[in-house]
Design a protein around this motif. Sequence first.
Motif, PDB file in Angstrom:
ATOM      1  N   TYR A  53       0.826  -1.206   0.000  1.00 23.35           N
ATOM      2  CA  TYR A  53       0.000   0.000   0.000  1.00 23.35           C
ATOM      3  C   TYR A  53       0.860   1.255   0.000  1.00 23.35           C
ATOM      4  CZ  TYR A  53       1.014  -0.407   4.995  1.00 23.35           C
ATOM      5  OH  TYR A  53       1.661  -0.551   6.196  1.00 23.35           O
ATOM      6  N   ALA A  54       0.288   2.317  -0.551  1.00 28.94           N
ATOM      7  CA  ALA A  54       0.851   3.661  -0.482  1.00 28.94           C
ATOM      8  C   ALA A  54      -0.316   4.574  -0.148  1.00 28.94           C
ATOM      9  CB  ALA A  54       1.491   4.058  -1.802  1.00 28.94           C
ATOM     10  N   ILE A  55      -0.259   5.188   1.025  1.00 29.47           N
ATOM     11  CA  ILE A  55      -1.354   6.015   1.527  1.00 29.47           C
ATOM     12  C   ILE A  55      -0.825   7.422   1.754  1.00 29.47           C
ATOM     13  CG2 ILE A  55      -3.031   6.341   3.389  1.00 29.47           C
ATOM     14  CD1 ILE A  55      -2.784   3.279   3.904  1.00 29.47           C
ATOM     15  N   GLU A  56      -1.591   8.410   1.311  1.00 27.33           N
ATOM     16  CA  GLU A  56      -1.222   9.805   1.539  1.00 27.33           C
ATOM     17  C   GLU A  56      -2.228  10.434   2.488  1.00 27.33           C
ATOM     18  OE1 GLU A  56      -0.665  11.845  -2.183  1.00 27.33           O
ATOM     19  OE2 GLU A  56       0.550  10.190  -2.966  1.00 27.33           O
ATOM     20  N   VAL A  57      -1.690  11.045   3.557  1.00 27.43           N
ATOM     21  CA  VAL A  57      -2.523  11.796   4.498  1.00 27.43           C
ATOM     22  C   VAL A  57      -2.080  13.251   4.459  1.00 27.43           C
ATOM     23  CG1 VAL A  57      -2.996   9.813   5.999  1.00 27.43           C
ATOM     24  CG2 VAL A  57      -1.018  11.268   6.489  1.00 27.43           C
ATOM     25  N   ASP A  58      -3.038  14.153   4.673  1.00 23.43           N
ATOM     26  CA  ASP A  58      -2.685  15.575   4.667  1.00 23.43           C
ATOM     27  C   ASP A  58      -2.126  15.981   6.031  1.00 23.43           C
ATOM     28  OD1 ASP A  58      -4.899  16.007   6.363  1.00 23.43           O
ATOM     29  OD2 ASP A  58      -6.178  16.729   4.729  1.00 23.43           O
ATOM     30  N   ARG A  59      -1.882  17.245   6.223  1.00 26.88           N
ATOM     31  CA  ARG A  59      -1.255  17.721   7.464  1.00 26.88           C
ATOM     32  C   ARG A  59      -2.099  17.417   8.696  1.00 26.88           C
ATOM     33  NH1 ARG A  59       0.920  22.456   7.613  1.00 26.88           N
ATOM     34  NH2 ARG A  59       1.092  22.751   5.401  1.00 26.88           N
TER      35      ARG A  59
END
Length: 194
Positions: A53-59
């Motif tokens: 998996y590759a997950i992007e979360v914001d600040r």
Amino acid sequence: MTFTPPPETAAWRHLGARTGFEVVYFRPTGRGGHRIEGCTTAVEDGMTWVVDYAIEVDRDWVTRRAEIRSRSVAGSRHTLLEGDGEGGWRIDGVPASRVDGCLDVDLESSAVTNAFPVHRMRLAAGDAADAPAAYVRAADLTVERLDQRYLRVAGDGPGQHYDYEAPVFGFACRLVYDGSGLVLDYPGLAVRAL
């Protein structure tokens, strides 16, 4: 509550419900968020599977994108979840109303995804909040809504302690987190190895 920045890497040994291992890498993004890349390999109910998996979360640790791949004897699968940051989702490019209102992705295969709501909610001791998530199954990558609740409690020993509930599974436990907001002990599922 503010956590320290996540480490460059972390790992969990999965035990109980399955036997396996998870390794994850944290990369800061230029927008103050994080890209979390990981892999879990496991044996569960006599079946083997691998989930990358590759997950992007914001600040604010709201999930904005999750690309997930799985492999098993049934073959390979891939899915892409994209969040608008306000609870709206697209799964493989198609609007997904079944997970409307969710701000987090929770991977069945992962211990790291339980960090997302804890970071996002920043609960004080004694406070509780619901944290529904877009829940991705390990074997076939189906996505469903998972209602969850977190209650921060005063705990013995270092770290932060949360009483966690997932009523649809009839599951409740106490999760222990380190200073960077990563699970140290997930009873019946995983313990931190690094």
